[in-house]
Motif scaffolding. Sequence first.
Motif, PDB file in Angstrom:
ATOM      1  N   ILE A 288      38.273  41.763  42.979  1.00  0.00           N
ATOM      2  CA  ILE A 288      37.994  41.903  41.549  1.00  0.00           C
ATOM      3  C   ILE A 288      36.718  41.165  41.158  1.00  0.00           C
ATOM      4  O   ILE A 288      35.953  41.615  40.298  1.00  0.00           O
ATOM      5  CB  ILE A 288      39.205  41.436  40.722  1.00  0.00           C
ATOM      6  CG1 ILE A 288      40.368  42.404  40.956  1.00  0.00           C
ATOM      7  CG2 ILE A 288      38.873  41.372  39.226  1.00  0.00           C
ATOM      8  CD1 ILE A 288      41.698  41.910  40.468  1.00  0.00           C
ATOM      9  N   PHE A 344      38.327  48.229  32.864  1.00  0.00           N
ATOM     10  CA  PHE A 344      39.185  47.167  33.393  1.00  0.00           C
ATOM     11  C   PHE A 344      40.582  47.187  32.767  1.00  0.00           C
ATOM     12  O   PHE A 344      41.565  46.827  33.412  1.00  0.00           O
ATOM     13  CB  PHE A 344      38.549  45.796  33.163  1.00  0.00           C
ATOM     14  CG  PHE A 344      37.259  45.579  33.926  1.00  0.00           C
ATOM     15  CD1 PHE A 344      36.904  46.393  34.979  1.00  0.00           C
ATOM     16  CD2 PHE A 344      36.401  44.550  33.571  1.00  0.00           C
ATOM     17  CE1 PHE A 344      35.721  46.199  35.687  1.00  0.00           C
ATOM     18  CE2 PHE A 344      35.223  44.342  34.262  1.00  0.00           C
ATOM     19  CZ  PHE A 344      34.872  45.166  35.316  1.00  0.00           C
ATOM     20  N   PRO A 348      42.855  49.833  36.010  1.00  0.00           N
ATOM     21  CA  PRO A 348      42.732  48.787  37.035  1.00  0.00           C
ATOM     22  C   PRO A 348      43.362  49.179  38.371  1.00  0.00           C
ATOM     23  O   PRO A 348      42.835  48.837  39.434  1.00  0.00           O
ATOM     24  CB  PRO A 348      43.445  47.585  36.409  1.00  0.00           C
ATOM     25  CG  PRO A 348      44.407  48.181  35.425  1.00  0.00           C
ATOM     26  CD  PRO A 348      43.711  49.387  34.884  1.00  0.00           C
ATOM     27  N   VAL A 367      46.350  44.191  38.920  1.00  0.00           N
ATOM     28  CA  VAL A 367      46.358  44.771  37.571  1.00  0.00           C
ATOM     29  C   VAL A 367      46.372  43.671  36.519  1.00  0.00           C
ATOM     30  O   VAL A 367      45.619  43.718  35.522  1.00  0.00           O
ATOM     31  CB  VAL A 367      47.561  45.714  37.396  1.00  0.00           C
ATOM     32  CG1 VAL A 367      47.715  46.129  35.936  1.00  0.00           C
ATOM     33  CG2 VAL A 367      47.401  46.950  38.281  1.00  0.00           C
ATOM     34  N   PHE A 370      42.881  41.967  36.323  1.00  0.00           N
ATOM     35  CA  PHE A 370      41.932  42.778  35.557  1.00  0.00           C
ATOM     36  C   PHE A 370      42.181  42.646  34.059  1.00  0.00           C
ATOM     37  O   PHE A 370      41.256  42.382  33.275  1.00  0.00           O
ATOM     38  CB  PHE A 370      42.044  44.251  35.957  1.00  0.00           C
ATOM     39  CG  PHE A 370      41.090  44.689  37.019  1.00  0.00           C
ATOM     40  CD1 PHE A 370      39.724  44.638  36.816  1.00  0.00           C
ATOM     41  CD2 PHE A 370      41.559  45.176  38.233  1.00  0.00           C
ATOM     42  CE1 PHE A 370      38.828  45.048  37.792  1.00  0.00           C
ATOM     43  CE2 PHE A 370      40.670  45.589  39.224  1.00  0.00           C
ATOM     44  CZ  PHE A 370      39.315  45.529  39.007  1.00  0.00           C
ATOM     45  N   ARG A 371      43.416  42.855  33.653  1.00  0.00           N
ATOM     46  CA  ARG A 371      43.725  42.969  32.222  1.00  0.00           C
ATOM     47  C   ARG A 371      43.717  41.632  31.498  1.00  0.00           C
ATOM     48  O   ARG A 371      43.364  41.580  30.311  1.00  0.00           O
ATOM     49  CB  ARG A 371      45.071  43.656  32.045  1.00  0.00           C
ATOM     50  CG  ARG A 371      45.017  45.138  32.380  1.00  0.00           C
ATOM     51  CD  ARG A 371      46.357  45.816  32.244  1.00  0.00           C
ATOM     52  NE  ARG A 371      46.227  47.261  32.402  1.00  0.00           N
ATOM     53  CZ  ARG A 371      47.244  48.089  32.612  1.00  0.00           C
ATOM     54  NH1 ARG A 371      48.480  47.604  32.704  1.00  0.00           N
ATOM     55  NH2 ARG A 371      47.032  49.385  32.752  1.00  0.00           N
TER      56      ARG A 371
END
Length: 462
Positions: A288, A344, A348, A367, A370-371
Motif C-alpha cells: 500500500i 482508495f 481497495p 482494505v 486503504f480506507r
Amino acid sequence: MQEQKKLQGNPLGILSIRKLLMKFTVPSIVAMLTSALYNIVDQYFIGNSVGELGNAATNIAFPLTTCCIAIALLFGIGGAAAFNLAKGAGDDETAVYYLGNAMTGMLAIGTILFLVTQLFLNPMLRFFGAPESIMGYAHTYVSITSIGFPMLIFSSGGGHLIRADGSPNFSMLCNIVGAVINTVLDALFVFGFDMGMAGAALATIIGQYVSGFLAIYYLAHCKTVTVKARHLRLHAKYVARVASLGAAPCSNQLAMMVVQLVMNKSLTYYGGQSSYGEEVPLACAGIISKVNQVYFSFIIGLSQGMQPIISFNYGAGKYGRVKKAFLTSASIGFVISLVAFALFQFIPRQIIQVFGEGSEEYIAFSVSYFRVFLFFTFLNFLQPLTSNCFTAIGKPLIGMFLSLTRQIIFLLPLIVCLPFIIGIDGILYAGPIADGLAAVVSFVMISKELKKPNYRLDAERA
C-alpha cells in the motif's frame, strides 16, 4: 533592447503560468511515475512469484530506497533551486557552480551509502524490522539493489538539475528508459529465468544505471551553461547553499524513512499480538505504501515542476507570478487528490489483488489500511506543495519545518502512542489524524505568506 533580449531568453519569466506548468509538471510527473514504477513492478513480479514473504521483504528494504531519494532531493532540488535563483538574479557563473557541486555530491554520497550497506547489511536488515522468516529474501534483494544506489541517486537527483536547465522532456526520458528496461528484465529474470528476488533486484539496478548514465551525458552538455572540471570540485559555500535549499524535501524523505522503520517494527509487534500475525501487516503496508507512492508521484511531480517557475520569478522579483504558480498548482493537486481518495475508498480490494492473492486476513487488513490510514488523501497535496514553495523562494527553514509536520511531529508520536490504547488499529488511525493536522498547519502558513503586499496579483505581470 538588451532587457527585451534577456526576457526572451528566459521563458520562465514571460510565458503564461499555465503553459509553464504544463511544460514542466507533465514531464516531472511522468518521471516520478516511472520512478515509482521501479518499486511497483518489483512488487508485482515478486508478489506473483515469491508471494507474501517476498512482498514483506521489499517493505523491509524500502527505507534504504527512501534514503537514496532523500539524498537525491537534497542535492537535486537544492541544486536546482540554487541554480534557478541565481539564474533569475542574472548570476550565471555562480549558478553553474551550484550545478557542478550538486552532481559531485550525489555520486559521492551514493557510493558511500553503497559501501556502508554492503559492510553492515545483516545488522541493518534486523534494525529495519526483518523477522527470521523474511531475512533471507531481504538479504538477497538488498545485497544486489545496493549496487545501484549511486545511479539511483544520480538519475533521480539529476532529473531536477536537467529540468532546471530547461529540459524537462529529457529528464522524463531518463526515467522512462530506465523503467521500461526494468519492467522488461523483471519479466525475463523473474518469470523467464525463475530468478525470484535476485532477478527483480538485478533488473532494477540495470535500469538505474542506464538512467544514470543518460543524466550524466546530459549534464555534461547542458544547454544554458557549460559545466567544467572546476565546477565539480566541492566548495563549502556552494554545498551549504545547495543543502540548505534541499533540506526540506530531504528531511521529508528522511522522516518517511524513520516512520517506516518504526512502522515496520510496530506492525510486526502488534500484528503478532493480533489475528493477522507478524507477516500479514508488514506485507500489506509494503504494497500500500508503494501504491500510495504512485499518487504522490503526481503531487511531488507537480511540486517539482512548480519549483523552477517559482524560484526564477521570485529571484526576478515577479511575486504575482509566484503566487499564481502556487495557487494553480494547488488547484491541480486538489483534483488529483480527490481522484486518489475515491480509488482508495471504493476499490481497495481490487487494487491489492493486482499484487497477488493472499489469505482473507491479508485482504481484510489491506482494505482497512486503504480506507482508514489513507482517509485524508484528498488533503495530502497541500503539505508537499507548500513545503516546496517555501524552499523554492529561498526560505528553507520554513520549508523544512513543514516537511516534518506530517511524518515526525504528528505521525511518529501517534504510531508509538495509539497502539498502546487500541492495538494495531492505532497504527491505522494515526494516518488520517497526522494528515489532517499537517494540512491545517500548511494552509495557515502559506496563507500568511501569500497575503504579504509583494504577492498582490498583478494581471499584467502574471
